[in-house]
Scaffold this motif. Structure first.
Motif, mmCIF file in Angstrom:
data_model
loop_
_atom_site.group_PDB
_atom_site.id
_atom_site.type_symbol
_atom_site.label_atom_id
_atom_site.label_comp_id
_atom_site.label_asym_id
_atom_site.label_seq_id
_atom_site.Cartn_x
_atom_site.Cartn_y
_atom_site.Cartn_z
ATOM 1 N N LYS A 1 0.836 -1.193 0.000
ATOM 2 C CA LYS A 1 0.000 0.000 0.000
ATOM 3 C C LYS A 1 0.866 1.236 0.000
ATOM 4 O O LYS A 1 0.671 2.172 -0.732
ATOM 5 N N PHE A 2 1.828 1.181 0.860
ATOM 6 C CA PHE A 2 2.710 2.326 0.999
ATOM 7 C C PHE A 2 3.369 2.641 -0.318
ATOM 8 O O PHE A 2 3.371 3.765 -0.789
ATOM 9 N N THR A 3 3.964 1.613 -0.919
ATOM 10 C CA THR A 3 4.704 1.877 -2.151
ATOM 11 C C THR A 3 3.805 2.377 -3.260
ATOM 12 O O THR A 3 4.209 3.177 -4.069
ATOM 13 N N ILE B 1 1.164 4.279 -2.986
ATOM 14 C CA ILE B 1 0.918 5.705 -2.764
ATOM 15 C C ILE B 1 2.128 6.505 -3.185
ATOM 16 O O ILE B 1 2.045 7.492 -3.901
ATOM 17 N N GLU B 2 3.248 6.036 -2.738
ATOM 18 C CA GLU B 2 4.491 6.723 -3.054
ATOM 19 C C GLU B 2 4.705 6.744 -4.553
ATOM 20 O O GLU B 2 5.098 7.745 -5.121
ATOM 21 N N GLU B 3 4.436 5.643 -5.151
ATOM 22 C CA GLU B 3 4.713 5.550 -6.573
ATOM 23 C C GLU B 3 3.862 6.515 -7.356
ATOM 24 O O GLU B 3 4.316 7.116 -8.309
ATOM 25 N N LYS C 1 2.836 9.366 -6.497
ATOM 26 C CA LYS C 1 3.427 10.688 -6.405
ATOM 27 C C LYS C 1 4.702 10.773 -7.214
ATOM 28 O O LYS C 1 4.930 11.730 -7.937
ATOM 29 N N SER C 2 5.514 9.779 -7.029
ATOM 30 C CA SER C 2 6.816 9.874 -7.672
ATOM 31 C C SER C 2 6.708 9.693 -9.169
ATOM 32 O O SER C 2 7.617 10.015 -9.909
ATOM 33 N N ILE D 1 7.201 12.947 -10.726
ATOM 34 C CA ILE D 1 8.605 13.323 -10.726
ATOM 35 C C ILE D 1 9.337 12.550 -11.806
ATOM 36 O O ILE D 1 10.156 13.082 -12.535
ATOM 37 N N LYS D 2 8.989 11.311 -11.865
ATOM 38 C CA LYS D 2 9.753 10.481 -12.773
ATOM 39 C C LYS D 2 9.509 10.875 -14.217
ATOM 40 O O LYS D 2 10.416 10.846 -15.020
#
Lengths: 452, 259
Positions: A301-303, A305-307, A309-310, A313-314
């Motif tokens: 789950k965490f990743t 969400i992070e992904e 967002k990132s 950026i990516k």
């Protein structure tokens, strides 16, 4: 539980020790107390997995693996504990008389007993080198046991009756469980009583072996893998895993292979079915969900969400560049970690070295009678020999270029030793050490402001 | 105190499953504080040495915890490493130029995924090494405090033991890390210029968990080793990070609230 009889015995023993009229300090007895605990809970495991390591040539640790086998999990560790702090007073001051001597001696380690000193340095050497010098050590501890016969009313029979047995036993376990007890346990003769309590399983094994095997001690440990309880830990290496995969493939793949089949096929000593089972499970998960398997749902789950967002950026940076940057940083961190670790090892090494220097010198000082010899200026032959020995034994790690300036910085008596030893080393055909020392000194200046 | 804060920050930035695997530094400090600094033998006192006892007990527990967690992770990494290698081989064998069905498009696509996975894998392993290091540092520090408090000699032998613990012997992981690096270099070759240029770009990243953690770890390390009021025989020299501007240039936003 079995533990209590042992404790009460030691309680009475301790009173006797105390009556011997030494002062008391609290500092180290808790080590005894808790290591008691650990020892107790770890004991049956101690021989568990070391054998499993044998076929795998991993130079890091035959010992580490043995320790790993003690990586017992919470259940065992915590069970004895509740009773612990609540034990009645008799138990408490046990070690204090013993340990107090070591503490009140200031920087020097050992108490007044010369036998303990031997014990100390021998054990230090043992720890350091990883190869064992069993007989002197074992004899010393046995001496201690026998020196305090009143301590062991209950245990004596067992102790004496199984002398050689307990010795090798103890030593094995000692190496298996070094960290919990440290040298402090060696200072306490009562300690050796404990094995008796737990000696049921392995002792039957030991009877089959010749007593006090010195060079073979590891094989003793390795072959003692009967009746292992479920919860020890296996340290998996790539080689071991290779063997595992081979076995699994022979048995038709991860879906069809059974833990038992795999275990038998692998034929690794000390490998239990529980190890194989859990490893197989991980293996299966890893195959079905590549690269996100070992994290678990919460992390996923965490990743995600992070992904999300990132991802922005990516795209702006370009995924490749982002990855490269990430890699760069990771590499950097790893580099620094490695350096730091080397430094840490070196620091401790030198601390140990200094310690030994002290002891050795003290020994010599005690050996000489009242003739006044200055600690620093005495060019006695025994001292330099002792230093040579001590040095040869303690400083076997390769010395990386990064120096430890700090140890050279403080103007304490220890530095006197340090200076002498530096000189000595410079003259000796060192293991590259005479090269290292000037490097180290130079480093002090370069790294500069370590000295205040 | 500084270390405590640093540790806390790292824990905050760390991967979720790791949060409670770190050293309970604060708790240990509390115990040390509660040890009376003037030990006298109090006959029949129940409380005598209780704090010390608890301290050592907790220490041992912590080490157990580290070992268990570390070896668990290590096992996972060993498995994943093998799987990655195999995956790469499969892709090369299938879609590579010399493969069964050479297809540049498929190859590139699959390789891109693999690349990300390798980098993340690499990152996690490095973080495990960092985990080991942080905990070791914490142990060393708390032992120092303990010895200072009790005038005792717990530190030296205890640290010797710690040095031999599974969680501290990270050689295997480091080896795998290096393997990853060479794999990536082999499979995704790149010119040097390009690499250094990208490495120096100033970027604001709301990064992934691993990335954030890495940055936090590097920053922590730098700070911890910047300078201390208590330099002694056992202190590490200050950290000289090449390209430390790189680290500075990577700023982390406030953490994303997680479930």
């Amino acid at each position: 539980m079995n533990m209590h009889p042992a404790l009460s015995v030691q309680g009475s023993g301790a009173k006797q020790l105390r009556d011997m009229g030494s002062g008391a300090m609290s500092s180290s007895f808790p080590v005894f107390a808790s290591s008691l605990d650990d020892r107790y809970s770890k004991y049956p495991d101690s021989f568990q997995v070391s054998s499993g390591r044998e076929p795998v040539t991993n130079s890091i640790s035959t010992q580490a693996s043995a320790l790993a086998s003690n990586g017992n999990i919470d259940g065992r560790l915590l069970t004895p504990s509740p009773g612990f702090p609540n034990d009645p007073h008799g138990r408490l001051p046990q070690n204090s008389p013993f340990i107090s001597q070591s503490s009140t001696d200031g920087a020097s380690f050992p108490p007044n007993h010369s036998s303990h000193q031997d014990l100390q340095s021998t054990v230090l050497m043992n720890q350091y080198e990883g190869s064992q010098d069993i007989p002197p050590w074992c004899t010393a501890t046995l001496q201690d046991i026998l020196d305090f016969p009143d301590n062991i009313p209950v245990q004596t029979g067992q102790v004496e009756g199984a002398t050689g047995v307990i010795t090798s036993e103890d030593h094995t376990r000692r190496n298996d469980w070094q960290w919990a007890d440290g040298l402090i346990s060696e200072l306490d003769p009562d300690w050796n009583d404990l094995p008796d309590v737990n000696v049921i399983d392995p002792i039957s094994e030991i009877h089959q072996q010749p007593p006090v095997p010195s060079a073979e001690f590891r094989s003793v440990a390795n072959t003692l893998s009967t009746a292992p309880p479920a919860k020890s830990r296996m340290r998996w290496t790539p080689e071991l895993h290779e063997a595992f995969v081979e076995a699994v493939n022979k048995l038709g793949g991860s879906e069809h292979a059974t833990p038992k089949g795999v275990k038998n096929l692998m034929n690794v000593e000390g490998l239990t079915i529980y190890h194989v089972k859990s490893h197989l499970q991980k293996y299966r998960t890893a195959r079905h969900k590549p690269e996100s398997s070992s994290e678990g749902t919460s992390e996923k789950k965490f990743t995600s969400i992070e992904e999300a967002k990132s991802a922005d950026i990516k795209t702006s940076m370009g995924i490749t560049e982002a990855l490269r940057l990430q890699m760069e940083l990771q590499k950097r961190l790893h580099e620094q970690l490695e350096i730091q670790k080397k430094l840490q090892l070196q620091i401790e090494q030198q601390g140990q070295y200094l310690q030994k220097m002290f002891e050795t010198h003290k020994k010599i000082e005690d050996g000489k009678s009242k003739t006044s010899t200055s600690a620093l200026g005495d060019p006695s032959v025994p001292l330099s020999n002792a230093i040579a020995d001590v040095k040869a034994e303690t400083l076997k790690l390769d010395q990386p270029k990064a120096g430890i300036g700090a140890s050279n910085a403080n103007p304490t008596p220890e530095e006197g030793f340090w200076d002498i030893s530096q000189e000595q080393r410079a003259h000796e055909p060192g293991d590259g050490e005479s090269n290292a020392s000037p490097t180290k000194r130079a480093r002090t200046d370069q790294t500069g402001n370590i000295i205040d | 105190m500084k270390f405590g804060k640093r540790l806390k920050q790292q824990i905050q930035e760390t991967l979720p499953g790791w949060r409670d695997q770190f050293l309970s530094y604060k708790e240990l400090k509390k115990l040390v504080r509660s040890i009376s600094s003037a030990p006298t033998l109090l006959n029949g006192s129940f409380e005598y040495g209780r704090a010390e006892e608890e301290f050592v007990y907790l220490l041992n527990n912590e080490i157990e915890k580290f070992n268990a967690f570390f070896m668990e992770q290590e096992e996972d990494f060993v498995i994943r490493n093998k799987e990655l290698q195999q995956r790469i081989q499969r892709v090369i064998g299938k879609w590579g130029p010399n493969g069964n069905h050479p297809s540049e498009a498929d190859y590139k696509e699959e390789m891109a995924k693999i690349r990300k996975d390798i980098v993340d894998f690499h990152g996690e392993m490095v973080l495990l090494v960092n985990y080991s290091n942080v905990n070791y540092t914490g142990l060393a520090k708390i032992l120092k405090k303990y010895d200072k408090r009790t005038g005792g000699l717990l530190r030296l032998p205890f640290i010797q033991k710690v040095l031999q613990q599974p969680f501290f012997t990270t050689d295997l992981i480091s080896k795998l890390v290096k393997q990853c690096e060479s794999t990536i270099d082999a499979v995704f070759p790149v010119e040097d210029e390009e690499r250094t240029r990208e490495a120096r770009e100033a970027i604001i990243v709301a990064g992934e968990g691993i990335f954030r953690n890495t940055v936090a770890a590097l920053q922590s390390m730098q700070e911890i080793r910047r300078g201390s009021s208590t330099y002694g025989h056992f202190s590490l020299p200050p950290l000289n990070l090449p390209d430390s501007e790189l680290i500075q240039s990577v700023q982390l936003n406030s953490p994303i609230p997680t479930v």
